[in-house]
Design a protein around this motif. Structure first.
Motif, PDB file in Angstrom:
ATOM      1  N   SER A 105      66.683  28.927   9.046  1.00 15.19           N
ATOM      2  CA  SER A 105      66.025  27.892   8.253  1.00 15.19           C
ATOM      3  C   SER A 105      65.799  26.691   9.159  1.00 15.19           C
ATOM      4  O   SER A 105      66.743  26.212   9.803  1.00 15.19           O
ATOM      5  CB  SER A 105      66.907  27.486   7.070  1.00 15.19           C
ATOM      6  OG  SER A 105      67.080  28.600   6.218  1.00 15.19           O
ATOM      7  N   TYR A 107      64.007  22.767   9.860  1.00 13.07           N
ATOM      8  CA  TYR A 107      63.547  21.523   9.242  1.00 13.07           C
ATOM      9  C   TYR A 107      63.356  20.499  10.356  1.00 13.07           C
ATOM     10  O   TYR A 107      64.223  20.348  11.224  1.00 13.07           O
ATOM     11  CB  TYR A 107      64.593  21.052   8.225  1.00 13.07           C
ATOM     12  CG  TYR A 107      64.303  19.714   7.589  1.00 13.07           C
ATOM     13  CD1 TYR A 107      63.119  19.506   6.868  1.00 13.07           C
ATOM     14  CD2 TYR A 107      65.205  18.664   7.700  1.00 13.07           C
ATOM     15  CE1 TYR A 107      62.860  18.281   6.276  1.00 13.07           C
ATOM     16  CE2 TYR A 107      64.943  17.436   7.111  1.00 13.07           C
ATOM     17  CZ  TYR A 107      63.773  17.251   6.404  1.00 13.07           C
ATOM     18  OH  TYR A 107      63.510  16.043   5.819  1.00 13.07           O
ATOM     19  N   ARG A 108      62.200  19.824  10.346  1.00 16.72           N
ATOM     20  CA  ARG A 108      61.879  18.824  11.368  1.00 16.72           C
ATOM     21  C   ARG A 108      62.082  19.373  12.778  1.00 16.72           C
ATOM     22  O   ARG A 108      62.770  18.769  13.614  1.00 16.72           O
ATOM     23  CB  ARG A 108      62.758  17.567  11.202  1.00 16.72           C
ATOM     24  CG  ARG A 108      62.599  16.848   9.896  1.00 16.72           C
ATOM     25  CD  ARG A 108      61.526  15.752  10.023  1.00 16.72           C
ATOM     26  NE  ARG A 108      60.835  15.516   8.768  1.00 16.72           N
ATOM     27  CZ  ARG A 108      61.206  14.659   7.835  1.00 16.72           C
ATOM     28  NH1 ARG A 108      62.277  13.947   8.022  1.00 16.72           N
ATOM     29  NH2 ARG A 108      60.511  14.509   6.745  1.00 16.72           N
ATOM     30  N   TYR A 231      60.605  27.687   7.085  1.00 16.13           N
ATOM     31  CA  TYR A 231      60.330  26.321   7.548  1.00 16.13           C
ATOM     32  C   TYR A 231      60.173  25.430   6.325  1.00 16.13           C
ATOM     33  O   TYR A 231      59.300  25.671   5.487  1.00 16.13           O
ATOM     34  CB  TYR A 231      59.045  26.287   8.380  1.00 16.13           C
ATOM     35  CG  TYR A 231      59.136  27.197   9.588  1.00 16.13           C
ATOM     36  CD1 TYR A 231      59.648  26.734  10.795  1.00 16.13           C
ATOM     37  CD2 TYR A 231      58.748  28.534   9.490  1.00 16.13           C
ATOM     38  CE1 TYR A 231      59.764  27.584  11.886  1.00 16.13           C
ATOM     39  CE2 TYR A 231      58.868  29.388  10.579  1.00 16.13           C
ATOM     40  CZ  TYR A 231      59.380  28.906  11.776  1.00 16.13           C
ATOM     41  OH  TYR A 231      59.506  29.752  12.831  1.00 16.13           O
ATOM     42  N   PHE A 232      61.030  24.436   6.248  1.00 13.58           N
ATOM     43  CA  PHE A 232      60.977  23.520   5.108  1.00 13.58           C
ATOM     44  C   PHE A 232      60.232  22.254   5.524  1.00 13.58           C
ATOM     45  O   PHE A 232      60.468  21.725   6.611  1.00 13.58           O
ATOM     46  CB  PHE A 232      62.395  23.167   4.648  1.00 13.58           C
ATOM     47  CG  PHE A 232      63.101  24.353   4.021  1.00 13.58           C
ATOM     48  CD1 PHE A 232      63.007  24.586   2.659  1.00 13.58           C
ATOM     49  CD2 PHE A 232      63.826  25.241   4.798  1.00 13.58           C
ATOM     50  CE1 PHE A 232      63.625  25.683   2.079  1.00 13.58           C
ATOM     51  CE2 PHE A 232      64.451  26.339   4.237  1.00 13.58           C
ATOM     52  CZ  PHE A 232      64.353  26.562   2.876  1.00 13.58           C
ATOM     53  N   ASP A 233      59.333  21.821   4.646  1.00 16.32           N
ATOM     54  CA  ASP A 233      58.616  20.558   4.849  1.00 16.32           C
ATOM     55  C   ASP A 233      57.963  20.468   6.235  1.00 16.32           C
ATOM     56  O   ASP A 233      58.124  19.463   6.942  1.00 16.32           O
ATOM     57  CB  ASP A 233      59.630  19.399   4.655  1.00 16.32           C
ATOM     58  CG  ASP A 233      58.953  18.065   4.481  1.00 16.32           C
ATOM     59  OD1 ASP A 233      57.768  18.052   4.092  1.00 16.32           O
ATOM     60  OD2 ASP A 233      59.609  17.051   4.760  1.00 16.32           O
ATOM     61  N   THR A 241      57.156  24.886   1.641  1.00 18.23           N
ATOM     62  CA  THR A 241      57.967  25.833   2.409  1.00 18.23           C
ATOM     63  C   THR A 241      57.081  26.933   2.988  1.00 18.23           C
ATOM     64  O   THR A 241      56.119  27.341   2.339  1.00 18.23           O
ATOM     65  CB  THR A 241      59.015  26.485   1.465  1.00 18.23           C
ATOM     66  OG1 THR A 241      59.631  25.456   0.729  1.00 18.23           O
ATOM     67  CG2 THR A 241      60.052  27.270   2.229  1.00 18.23           C
ATOM     68  N   LEU A 399      67.965  18.762   2.735  1.00  8.08           N
ATOM     69  CA  LEU A 399      67.179  18.873   3.968  1.00  8.08           C
ATOM     70  C   LEU A 399      67.564  17.774   4.953  1.00  8.08           C
ATOM     71  O   LEU A 399      67.873  18.051   6.113  1.00  8.08           O
ATOM     72  CB  LEU A 399      65.680  18.767   3.655  1.00  8.08           C
ATOM     73  CG  LEU A 399      65.027  19.898   2.861  1.00  8.08           C
ATOM     74  CD1 LEU A 399      63.535  19.650   2.694  1.00  8.08           C
ATOM     75  CD2 LEU A 399      65.229  21.239   3.542  1.00  8.08           C
ATOM     76  N   TYR A 412      71.351  26.329   2.160  1.00  4.47           N
ATOM     77  CA  TYR A 412      70.101  27.016   2.482  1.00  4.47           C
ATOM     78  C   TYR A 412      70.233  28.517   2.225  1.00  4.47           C
ATOM     79  O   TYR A 412      69.267  29.238   2.351  1.00  4.47           O
ATOM     80  CB  TYR A 412      69.781  26.857   3.973  1.00  4.47           C
ATOM     81  CG  TYR A 412      69.179  25.541   4.381  1.00  4.47           C
ATOM     82  CD1 TYR A 412      67.813  25.328   4.256  1.00  4.47           C
ATOM     83  CD2 TYR A 412      69.961  24.538   4.920  1.00  4.47           C
ATOM     84  CE1 TYR A 412      67.250  24.128   4.664  1.00  4.47           C
ATOM     85  CE2 TYR A 412      69.397  23.341   5.337  1.00  4.47           C
ATOM     86  CZ  TYR A 412      68.045  23.140   5.198  1.00  4.47           C
ATOM     87  OH  TYR A 412      67.479  21.973   5.603  1.00  4.47           O
TER      88      TYR A 412
END
Ligand SMILES: Cc1cc2nc3c(=O)[nH]c(=O)nc-3n(C[C@H](O)[C@H](O)[C@H](O)COP(=O)(O)OP(=O)(O)OC[C@H]3O[C@@H](n4cnc5c(N)ncnc54)[C@H](O)[C@@H]3O)c2cc1C
Length: 563
Positions: A105, A107-108, A231-233, A241, A399, A412
């Motif tokens: 997972s 994020y950024r 991939y979140f955001d 997502t 997140l 997650y």
């Protein structure tokens, strides 16, 4: 008159074959059938194969002339593979499949959670195997075609069903017109849009979620391992997502959420698809890489089930019985368990070995499974696509905290499909020693596989009926237990004794499996010789004893096959 599409479906990776329709004029007038299955998806075909293993013939009606089209299931769990092994297609699946066990997972631009699916040396199969559903259907069809008890009818569409007290009557449409089929039992495995479910006016319970996802299968050469990527955001799709999965034959699945308010038609416009898939590939470090679209569609999550799967002579199974979100890979994986369960329950009723209570049990167990899956899947859906302010606030907090705080990262976790435990089943023995065991699979649990030797596992030797596992280093199964088994067999019950532990053949057992390193004993929590387990035909545990005798075995069998 039903005219199924006879043009081979286009695909970048699967060469579709168009089968010849089954025409009534080429066959003798149909006799009354014992079981008719509407639908040849995973649920329909596994039900037919399971019924055949229990000696029950069936007719499979399928409206199309080809396997399913477009993006469908790709991830199959270990338990599904164990079920597919039972119906003889696991090797085909393994040959062409991509096994995996890690999920990431991000994020950024940072990987914030790495999920590792447990993989025990005793397991024969990986936690997940990626194979496209068309291949699965082909392997299942080949097994059906090789089975004389299965009468498979391409291009036969079930139009209407009429219920009678002791049978159902089905109007079947074919390329040369309609015929009528009478059947003791009708299995509705006709998929998520089940026309039979609508015809019987049945309502499902549960929720439908608002967010839409695009599913695109593309051919692209990405030098990445087979792992799940989430991939979140991402910058190119803020607040939403994106998921990616590697598939066999050079295909990747890209699965992304649409911005609120965008329609499926807008999202599937070629230029919109292209810019978003390009953006995703650039984000993972492959800007400008060449790719080709195989299929795209739009999907929204639903968590719905019928509250009862048995309606008179019609039994619903698979997607016709419940609709599950694809996050957590639950649809087909649940359908296999439904089909395995239905196969043995229905076969025992058809063969007069149990009464209608057994079918009621099937429904209660599988509705219970669907409700449990729905509760779990709902959590995943609410995390992936938060439906309202509170959920969004929580998700965003997870997140941002996950960038620096390890303790939130397990949130997650992607709850993958797992087998339901029939802990409270009426088939579980009430007089055994279940509570006295300190470990091992208990009442209603699926079986524990054990590696016996290289390429040789316990579950390779079980299935097809009830299995009595008798743990002994001695030379014989007690004579009264063997007599009780023979008595049950005399009444038509398929029951096999497997002696576990002795180095040479144990008298009275149908097979003896050595347990050189004592792993079977360990995994089954067996403290001493004379302990035993009774597995139902779907391999779930219905009784276990520290010391077995004939009366206790008889009691367990009577409970497992209610009249
Ligand atoms: C994009 C996507 C991704 C997915 N990914 C996964 C995954 O990774 N893992 C997973 O477990 N599941 C996944 N699923 C779900 C999975 O595809 C379904 O749950 C599964 O196909 C259900 O099987 P079924 O046999 O119940 O129904 P279906 O596969 O829909 O089969 C229904 C059958 O009935 C036939 N039929 C329909 N009406 C009639 C009629 N009137 N007469 C005769 N025949 C009829 C159809 O032709 C078909 O053969 C995914 C689904 C989608 C859409």
């Amino acid at each position: 008159m039903h005219q199924p599409n006879a043009q081979a479906r286009p695909s970048l990776y699967y060469p579709y074959q168009v089968f010849k329709p089954w025409l009534p004029s080429e066959h003798p007038a149909p006799a009354r059938q014992r079981v008719t299955i509407v639908g040849s998806g995973p649920a329909g075909m596994v039900t037919a194969l399971e019924l055949a293993r229990h000696g029950v013939p069936s007719v499979v009606l399928t409206s199309e002339l080809q396997f399913s089209q477009g993006s469908r299931a790709i991830c199959f769990t270990r338990r599904s593979m164990e079920i597919l092994q039972q119906v003889g297609v696991a090797d085909r699946m393994t040959e062409g499949g991509l096994p995996w066990r890690f999920g990431n997972s991000c994020y950024r631009g940072q990987r914030v959670f790495r999920m590792e699916a447990p993989h025990d040396p005793d397991d024969r199969f990986f936690p997940i195997l990626n194979v496209q559903q068309q291949y699965l259907e082909q392997y299942l069809y080949e097994a059906c075609a090789a089975q004389p008890l299965i009468d498979f009818r391409w291009g036969n569409k079930a139009e209407r069903v009429t219920q009678h007290a002791d049978h159902a009557e089905v109007a079947v449409d074919t390329p040369e017109g309609e015929y009528t089929l009478h059947t003791d039992w009708l299995v509705a495995a006709d998929g998520g849009r089940s026309a039979l479910r609508s015809q019987l006016n049945l309502q499902m319970e549960g929720a439908s979620y608002e967010g839409f996802f695009v599913i695109a299968d593309i051919r692209v050469d990405l030098p990445l391992p087979t792992e799940r990527l989430a991939y979140f955001d991402p910058d190119w799709n803020p607040g939403n997502t994106v998921l990616m999965h590697r598939e066999p034959h050079g295909i990747w699945r890209v699965d992304y959420q649409l911005p609120p308010g965008e329609s499926p038609e807008q999202a599937l416009r070629p230029e919109v698809l292209k810019s978003r898939i390009d953006a995703q590939l650039a984000m993972i470090g492959h800007p400008g890489i060449a790719w080709e679209l195989d299929w795209s569609s739009v999907y929204s999550a639903r968590t719905l089930t019928l509250p009862d799967f048995v309606h008179g002579r019609v039994i619903f199974t698979g997607d016709a019985a419940h609709l599950l979100p694809i996050f957590g890979v639950r649809g087909a994986n649940t359908a296999f368990q439904d089909a395995q369960s239905l196969g043995w329950h229905l076969a025992h009723v058809v063969r007069g070995l149990a009464g209608a209570a057994l079918l009621r049990n099937h429904s209660a167990e599988r509705v219970g499974a669907a409700r449990e899956i729905i509760a779990e899947a709902g959590k995943s859906v609410r995390f992936m696509t938060p439906p309202a302010g509170g959920y969004e606030l929580l998700r965003n907090a997870v997140l941002s905290l996950s960038l620096t705080q390890a303790f939130v990262r397990p949130l997650y976790h992607w709850r993958t499909s797992r087998p339901h435990e029939y802990t409270h089943s009426i088939l579980n023995c009430r007089t055994d020693d279940d509570a006295a065991f300190e470990s091992g699979p208990g009442h209603g649990a699926p079986p524990q596989n054990v590696k016996l030797a290289e390429n040789d596992h316990l579950l390779d030797h079980l299935g097809g009926g009830f299995d009595l596992l008798y743990f002994t280093h001695g030379s014989a199964v007690p004579a009264d237990v063997v007599e009780a088994v023979q008595l049950a067999r005399g009444q038509g019950v398929s029951l096999r004794i497997t002696a576990i532990g002795a180095a040479s053949a144990v008298t009275g057992a149908d097979q003896t499996l050595p347990d050189v390193q004592g792993r079977c004993r360990l995994r089954y929590g067996v403290p001493a010789d004379g302990a035993a387990y009774l597995l139902r035909p779907d391999q779930h545990i219905c009784a276990r004893w520290l010391k077995l005798d004939a009366a206790r075995l008889q009691d367990a069998l009577t409970t497992a096959l209610p009249q």
